[in-house]
Design a protein around this motif. Structure first.
Motif, short mmCIF file in Angstrom:
data_model
loop_
_atom_site.label_atom_id
_atom_site.label_comp_id
_atom_site.label_asym_id
_atom_site.label_seq_id
_atom_site.Cartn_x
_atom_site.Cartn_y
_atom_site.Cartn_z
N ARG A 8 22.53 47.20 5.87
CA ARG A 8 23.47 46.68 6.85
C ARG A 8 24.29 47.84 7.39
N LEU A 9 24.94 47.62 8.54
CA LEU A 9 25.79 48.66 9.12
C LEU A 9 27.01 48.91 8.25
N GLY A 10 27.40 50.18 8.16
CA GLY A 10 28.59 50.54 7.40
C GLY A 10 29.84 50.49 8.25
N PHE A 11 30.98 50.48 7.59
CA PHE A 11 32.25 50.39 8.32
C PHE A 11 32.52 51.64 9.15
N LYS A 12 31.83 52.74 8.84
CA LYS A 12 32.05 53.95 9.63
C LYS A 12 31.66 53.74 11.09
N CYS A 13 30.75 52.79 11.35
CA CYS A 13 30.39 52.48 12.74
C CYS A 13 31.60 51.98 13.52
N LEU A 14 32.55 51.36 12.81
CA LEU A 14 33.75 50.87 13.48
C LEU A 14 34.55 52.01 14.10
N ASP A 15 34.52 53.18 13.44
CA ASP A 15 35.27 54.31 13.98
C ASP A 15 34.79 54.66 15.38
N LEU A 16 33.47 54.64 15.58
CA LEU A 16 32.92 54.93 16.90
C LEU A 16 33.40 53.88 17.91
N GLY A 17 33.37 52.63 17.48
CA GLY A 17 33.81 51.56 18.38
C GLY A 17 35.28 51.67 18.73
N PHE A 18 36.11 51.95 17.70
CA PHE A 18 37.54 52.07 17.95
C PHE A 18 37.83 53.23 18.90
N ASN A 19 37.10 54.34 18.71
CA ASN A 19 37.31 55.48 19.59
C ASN A 19 36.91 55.15 21.02
N ALA A 20 35.85 54.37 21.18
CA ALA A 20 35.37 54.02 22.52
C ALA A 20 36.33 53.09 23.24
N ILE A 21 36.93 52.15 22.49
CA ILE A 21 37.80 51.17 23.15
C ILE A 21 39.27 51.57 23.11
N ALA A 22 39.59 52.71 22.48
CA ALA A 22 40.99 53.09 22.37
C ALA A 22 41.66 53.16 23.72
N ARG A 23 40.93 53.66 24.73
CA ARG A 23 41.53 53.81 26.04
C ARG A 23 41.86 52.47 26.68
N SER A 24 41.23 51.38 26.19
CA SER A 24 41.55 50.08 26.77
C SER A 24 42.99 49.69 26.51
#
Length: 267
Positions: A67-83
């Protein structure tokens, strides 16, 4: 997969492995991952073990599933931070909309396009302009895009313009690469960009960059008004100072919030 020699195929395969997981299929065995990623089992095995070591994939205890690890969330958070800029910028956008200025927007660069991430609109129905969050326009045609492009390396911009045919959106759109570069130089010198009916006929737009602590644009703020009833000079005179001031205020707010304006989470 693309045959472009600049593509690292192993990286593309690794992302294909990650993308084989979904909300409907959060846990997969090796064969399912290989099938979903379009690779053989041996390749999927190597990719999965590498991603496990890096923390992006986890092995499910007492099973053969991944399964996907929580570290994938870091990429997502970085991508949406500007929102989160939207929340900080919304009151400023509202303050810009008035009798003459009929809409104010925030946008970001995504490749060679400017993407609207927030918009406050009071009018423009007379022009039948329907710009919504998520709409995209070629960055070089729009004030919103130019307000960000003008601070990127000019050598890279010239190379891109030389390799890509420029699209004419209206009769006013600049489609000569040299003219576009000259306009970007003007934008950088004066600190704001103007589009006079280049993206939509009958619509004028002025935009200023939202910059990070290093002075690099992470977004842009724009205001729009109909071209009829006022001269271009009158529009710029009215919009320039208030838009640049609002952009500077939002830049300060973003920096104060940590550079990305992502909300602090309790530890």
């Amino acid at each position: 997969m693309s045959d472009d020699k600049s593509i690292v195929k192993s990286v593309a395969k690794a992302f294909a492995v990650l993308q084989s997981f979904s909300a409907e299929k959060p846990e997969l065995v090796l064969a399912d991952v290989a099938r979903g990623a379009g690779v053989d089992n041996a390749t999927a095995f190597r990719m999965l073990n590498t991603l496990v070591q890096l923390g992006y994939v986890e092995k499910v205890d007492d099973s053969r599933r991944f399964r996907l690890g929580f570290k994938c969330l870091d990429l997502g958070f970085n991508a949406i931070a500007r929102s989160d800029i939207r929340q900080l910028g919304r009151p400023l956008l509202r303050s810009l909309v008035g009798n003459t200025i009929e809409a104010a927007s925030l946008g970001v660069l995504d490749g060679d396009e400017a993407v609207y991430i927030e918009r406050i609109q009071a009018g423009l129905q007379r022009l039948a302009v329907d710009v919504r969050v998520g709409n995209r326009v070629p960055a070089y045609t729009s004030a919103l895009g130019r307000a960000m492009l003008a601070w990127l390396p000019f050598d890279s911009l010239r190379a891109w313009l030389a390799e890509h045919p420029l699209e004419r959106r209206t009769a006013h759109t600049l489609i000569d690469a040299d003219a576009v570069m000259a306009e970007l130089e003007r934008v950088r010198a004066q600190g704001y960009a103007v589009s006079d009916q280049e993206t939509v006929t009958g619509l004028r737009v002025l935009a200023a960059p939202i910059t990070d602590v290093d002075g690099m644009p992470i977004a842009a703020m724009s205001v729009a008004a109909p071209a009829f009833g006022h001269t271009l000079e009158a529009f710029v005179e009215e919009a320039r100072e208030i838009t640049c001031a609002a952009a500077a205020q939002l830049s300060s707010a973003v920096r104060a919030a940590g550079g990305t304006a992502i909300p602090k989470r309790n530890s």
